[in-house]
Design an enzyme around this catalytic site. Structure first.
Site, mmCIF file in Angstrom:
data_model
loop_
_atom_site.group_PDB
_atom_site.id
_atom_site.type_symbol
_atom_site.label_atom_id
_atom_site.label_comp_id
_atom_site.label_asym_id
_atom_site.label_seq_id
_atom_site.Cartn_x
_atom_site.Cartn_y
_atom_site.Cartn_z
ATOM 1 N N THR A 225 7.311 64.075 21.783
ATOM 2 C CA THR A 225 7.338 63.238 22.996
ATOM 3 C C THR A 225 7.166 61.749 22.657
ATOM 4 O OG1 THR A 225 5.006 63.846 23.242
ATOM 5 C CG2 THR A 225 6.579 64.966 24.673
ATOM 6 N N ALA A 226 7.121 61.417 21.358
ATOM 7 C CA ALA A 226 6.946 60.022 20.970
ATOM 8 C C ALA A 226 8.313 59.429 20.559
ATOM 9 C CB ALA A 226 5.889 59.928 19.868
ATOM 10 N N TYR A 227 8.432 58.887 19.368
ATOM 11 C CA TYR A 227 9.658 58.196 18.935
ATOM 12 C C TYR A 227 10.867 59.127 18.992
ATOM 13 C CZ TYR A 227 12.051 54.597 16.064
ATOM 14 O OH TYR A 227 12.872 53.613 15.587
ATOM 15 N N ASP B 17 -3.411 57.095 22.349
ATOM 16 C CA ASP B 17 -2.791 58.004 21.375
ATOM 17 C C ASP B 17 -2.922 57.477 19.941
ATOM 18 O OD1 ASP B 17 -1.921 59.899 23.268
ATOM 19 O OD2 ASP B 17 -0.313 58.546 23.870
ATOM 20 N N ASP C 226 20.778 54.531 11.357
ATOM 21 C CA ASP C 226 19.719 53.525 11.186
ATOM 22 C C ASP C 226 18.493 54.153 10.529
ATOM 23 O OD1 ASP C 226 21.287 51.681 12.415
ATOM 24 O OD2 ASP C 226 20.046 51.444 14.206
ATOM 25 N N SER D 50 12.677 59.188 22.208
ATOM 26 C CA SER D 50 13.496 57.980 22.416
ATOM 27 C C SER D 50 14.811 58.056 21.645
ATOM 28 C CB SER D 50 12.757 56.725 21.950
ATOM 29 O OG SER D 50 11.474 56.680 22.482
ATOM 30 N N ARG E 270 21.896 47.157 6.278
ATOM 31 C CA ARG E 270 23.079 47.931 6.627
ATOM 32 C C ARG E 270 22.695 49.364 6.957
ATOM 33 N NH1 ARG E 270 27.837 46.078 2.534
ATOM 34 N NH2 ARG E 270 28.194 44.119 3.613
ATOM 35 N N ASN F 266 2.140 63.224 14.171
ATOM 36 C CA ASN F 266 3.259 62.857 15.048
ATOM 37 C C ASN F 266 4.618 62.915 14.340
ATOM 38 O OD1 ASN F 266 2.660 62.308 17.699
ATOM 39 N ND2 ASN F 266 2.605 60.099 17.487
ATOM 40 N N ASP F 267 4.807 61.977 13.427
ATOM 41 C CA ASP F 267 6.148 61.879 12.847
ATOM 42 C C ASP F 267 6.224 61.108 11.539
ATOM 43 O OD1 ASP F 267 5.708 59.355 13.994
ATOM 44 O OD2 ASP F 267 6.979 59.780 15.714
HETATM 45 N N1 LIG Z 1 10.960 53.556 20.150
HETATM 46 C C1 LIG Z 1 9.873 54.293 20.189
HETATM 47 O O1 LIG Z 1 9.665 55.109 21.082
HETATM 48 C C2 LIG Z 1 8.874 54.188 19.067
HETATM 49 C C3 LIG Z 1 9.062 53.228 18.055
HETATM 50 C C4 LIG Z 1 8.112 53.199 17.024
HETATM 51 C C5 LIG Z 1 7.027 54.079 17.014
HETATM 52 N N2 LIG Z 1 6.889 54.954 18.024
HETATM 53 C C6 LIG Z 1 5.805 55.957 18.026
HETATM 54 O O2 LIG Z 1 4.532 55.415 18.000
HETATM 55 C C7 LIG Z 1 3.716 56.386 17.362
HETATM 56 C C8 LIG Z 1 2.403 55.769 16.999
HETATM 57 O O3 LIG Z 1 1.690 55.582 18.196
HETATM 58 P P1 LIG Z 1 0.672 54.371 18.387
HETATM 59 O O4 LIG Z 1 0.009 54.536 19.719
HETATM 60 O O5 LIG Z 1 -0.162 54.231 17.156
HETATM 61 O O6 LIG Z 1 1.652 53.142 18.351
HETATM 62 P P2 LIG Z 1 2.027 52.155 19.534
HETATM 63 O O7 LIG Z 1 0.780 51.505 20.027
HETATM 64 O O8 LIG Z 1 3.171 51.307 19.062
HETATM 65 O O9 LIG Z 1 2.475 53.179 20.647
HETATM 66 C C9 LIG Z 1 3.710 53.691 20.892
HETATM 67 C C10 LIG Z 1 3.651 54.476 22.192
HETATM 68 O O10 LIG Z 1 3.849 55.850 21.859
HETATM 69 C C11 LIG Z 1 2.877 56.631 22.546
HETATM 70 N N3 LIG Z 1 2.659 57.854 21.783
HETATM 71 C C12 LIG Z 1 2.079 57.983 20.567
HETATM 72 N N4 LIG Z 1 2.068 59.281 20.212
HETATM 73 C C13 LIG Z 1 2.647 59.979 21.240
HETATM 74 C C14 LIG Z 1 2.938 61.346 21.468
HETATM 75 N N5 LIG Z 1 2.649 62.276 20.563
HETATM 76 N N6 LIG Z 1 3.548 61.702 22.620
HETATM 77 C C15 LIG Z 1 3.872 60.772 23.535
HETATM 78 N N7 LIG Z 1 3.643 59.463 23.385
HETATM 79 C C16 LIG Z 1 3.032 59.063 22.230
HETATM 80 C C17 LIG Z 1 1.664 55.739 22.657
HETATM 81 O O11 LIG Z 1 0.810 56.158 23.721
HETATM 82 C C18 LIG Z 1 2.313 54.394 22.957
HETATM 83 O O12 LIG Z 1 2.594 54.248 24.331
HETATM 84 C C19 LIG Z 1 4.544 56.840 16.204
HETATM 85 O O13 LIG Z 1 4.134 58.086 15.704
HETATM 86 C C20 LIG Z 1 5.928 56.848 16.810
HETATM 87 O O14 LIG Z 1 6.267 58.142 17.285
HETATM 88 C C21 LIG Z 1 7.782 55.012 19.048
HETATM 89 N N1 LIG Z 2 -11.592 52.740 15.219
HETATM 90 C C1 LIG Z 2 -10.490 52.278 14.641
HETATM 91 N N2 LIG Z 2 -10.531 51.834 13.386
HETATM 92 C C2 LIG Z 2 -9.424 51.342 12.797
HETATM 93 N N3 LIG Z 2 -8.224 51.288 13.372
HETATM 94 C C3 LIG Z 2 -8.140 51.726 14.634
HETATM 95 C C4 LIG Z 2 -9.262 52.249 15.331
HETATM 96 N N4 LIG Z 2 -8.862 52.622 16.561
HETATM 97 C C5 LIG Z 2 -7.572 52.330 16.626
HETATM 98 N N5 LIG Z 2 -7.125 51.800 15.458
HETATM 99 C C6 LIG Z 2 -5.767 51.343 15.146
HETATM 100 O O1 LIG Z 2 -5.259 50.715 16.288
HETATM 101 C C7 LIG Z 2 -4.119 51.455 16.774
HETATM 102 C C8 LIG Z 2 -4.296 51.744 18.255
HETATM 103 O O2 LIG Z 2 -4.360 50.605 18.914
HETATM 104 P P1 LIG Z 2 -3.685 50.472 20.302
HETATM 105 O O3 LIG Z 2 -4.176 49.197 20.890
HETATM 106 O O4 LIG Z 2 -2.221 50.717 20.184
HETATM 107 O O5 LIG Z 2 -4.424 51.623 21.098
HETATM 108 P P2 LIG Z 2 -4.043 53.061 21.478
HETATM 109 O O6 LIG Z 2 -5.254 53.841 21.152
HETATM 110 O O7 LIG Z 2 -2.755 53.544 20.909
HETATM 111 O O8 LIG Z 2 -3.867 52.893 23.013
HETATM 112 P P3 LIG Z 2 -2.587 52.438 23.815
HETATM 113 O O9 LIG Z 2 -2.247 53.670 24.602
HETATM 114 O O10 LIG Z 2 -3.094 51.302 24.633
HETATM 115 O O11 LIG Z 2 -1.513 52.057 22.831
HETATM 116 C C9 LIG Z 2 -4.101 52.770 16.079
HETATM 117 O O12 LIG Z 2 -2.779 53.159 15.853
HETATM 118 C C10 LIG Z 2 -4.893 52.511 14.821
HETATM 119 O O13 LIG Z 2 -4.023 52.110 13.784
#
Ligand SMILES: NC(=O)c1ccc[n+]([C@@H]2O[C@H](COP(=O)([O-])OP(=O)(O)OC[C@H]3O[C@@H](n4cnc5c(N)ncnc54)[C@H](O)[C@@H]3O)[C@@H](O)[C@H]2O)c1
Ligand SMILES: Nc1ncnc2c1ncn2[C@@H]1O[C@H](COP(=O)(O)OP(=O)(O)OP(=O)(O)O)[C@@H](O)[C@H]1O
Length: 281
Positions: A179-181, A64, A168, A184, A149, A138-139
């Site tokens: 479905t992401a943050y 994602d 917070d 939660s 604080r 996403n967000d």
């Molecule tokens: N407590 C939490 O759940 C939390 C905290 C910080 C950030 N996030 C999320 O992480 C997102 C960035 O994702 P990332 O992969 O670059 O960071 P990341 O690698 O830290 O991944 C966070 C998790 O969120 C999942 N995710 C990302 N977008 C999603 C979506 N639209 N629906 C369901 N799951 C999703 C990813 O697959 C991963 O498992 C932010 O947009 C934020 O929503 C979640």
């Molecule tokens: N080709 C790219 N160039 C630069 N940054 C990248 C590239 N691909 C991914 N990234 C950075 O790395 C992050 C993704 O790395 P991460 O290891 O979390 O993989 P993911 O694609 O989210 O898979 P996972 O589901 O394992 O989290 C992205 O949020 C982005 O910031």
């Protein structure tokens, strides 16, 4: 279809090897890679802006996070994005690796449908000046550091005051990001074909302050009413900016959308069942 742009998860050998196979299999296409992929495979390096301008189709090989990165790289053009899951969750990267080439053959033959996902435009306004303007899949997250604080987030919709969240932080999520943050933080799951913004406080001090679903065309403004040196604005989990007291974060639906190529064998609710562990039908 002339130019296919591949965005591959950084430092992932499987993604790089699949990218090389894609180029071999479709010699009649111009296949370009993102900056780090081009470096790893020795392909011609093309600037992000040019990749975005030339792409007719984008293939994402990653999770994602990689798909979010690709959507940001492509900017406002709405080029179809085919997401192949090499990550852990793969909510948006719907195509399993085993189906990459069969799906790509279909897409290149023009037999595909897209899921058009809403984006948000986010502005950070300080002292009447727009410091940052960005598009979000996403967000938008306003959050405090571990020791800071609890902060006051004065919130309005179309100029009408809603409340001041003592919390917070606050999350403003698209349906995709629901479905992401936001999930939660207790927010609802929103079907991606509904256009709206989900406003969710993070650990609000008032227990009755819950998520609110706001029509997408309304302007949501959050003004930070506390002076704290440790509060941040995070966009799609990708970029972070320090915030100051008085900063205003403004969010409204973007005119641009992200078009995800649909996996015809997978329905949205089967993704929820599988990824959120809801069990069998
Ligand atoms: N407590 C939490 O759940 C939390 C905290 C910080 C950030 N996030 C999320 O992480 C997102 C960035 O994702 P990332 O992969 O670059 O960071 P990341 O690698 O830290 O991944 C966070 C998790 O969120 C999942 N995710 C990302 N977008 C999603 C979506 N639209 N629906 C369901 N799951 C999703 C990813 O697959 C991963 O498992 C932010 O947009 C934020 O929503 C979640
Ligand atoms: N080709 C790219 N160039 C630069 N940054 C990248 C590239 N691909 C991914 N990234 C950075 O790395 C992050 C993704 O790395 P991460 O290891 O979390 O993989 P993911 O694609 O989210 O898979 P996972 O589901 O394992 O989290 C992205 O949020 C982005 O910031």
């Amino acid at each position: 279809m002339q130019t296919l742009v591949i965005v591959a998860k950084k430092d992932n050998p499987e993604a790089a090897s699949l990218a090389a196979r894609i180029r071999e299999r479709y010699p009649h296409l111009t296949v370009l890679g993102d900056r780090s992929l081009a470096h790893v495979l020795g392909w011609t390096r093309v600037e992000d802006r040019e990749l975005a301008a030339r792409a007719d189709l984008t293939v994402v090989l990653g999770g994602d996070g990689t798909l979010i990165y690709a959507a940001r790289l492509l900017g406002g053009r709405g080029v179809p994005i085919l997401g192949v899951n090499l990550g852990s969750l793969g909510f948006m990267t719907e195509i399993p690796v085993e189906e990459l080439f069969t799906t790509l053959d279909e897409v290149l033959a023009g037999r595909f449908q897209v899921d058009s996902r809403m984006k948000l435009t986010c502005r950070l306004v300080r002292g009447g000046r727009v410091l940052i303007e960005d598009e979000i899949l996403n967000d938008v997250v306003i959050n405090k550091g571990a020791l800071a604080r609890i902060a006051d987030h004065e919130t309005s919709i179309d100029g009408v005051p809603i409340t001041t969240y003592k919390a917070d932080g606050v999350i403003l999520a698209t349906p995709t990001g629901s479905t992401a943050y936001s999930l939660s933080a207790g927010g609802p799951i929103v079907h991606p074909s509904v256009d709206c913004t989900v406003l969710s406080p993070i650990c609000s001090h008032a227990l009755t302050q819950r998520s609110i679903v706001v029509p997408a065309d309304r302007v949501i403004r959050i003004t930070l009413r506390s002076e704290t040196a440790d509060t941040y604005l995070t966009l799609d989990g990708q970029t972070g900016h320090g915030l100051q007291g008085g900063d205003c974060i403004e969010v409204v639906r973007s005119a641009n959308r992200v078009n995800l190529v649909r996996n015809p064998r997978v329905a949205y609710f089967s993704i929820l069942r599988q990824k959120l562990h809801w069990g069998e039908r």
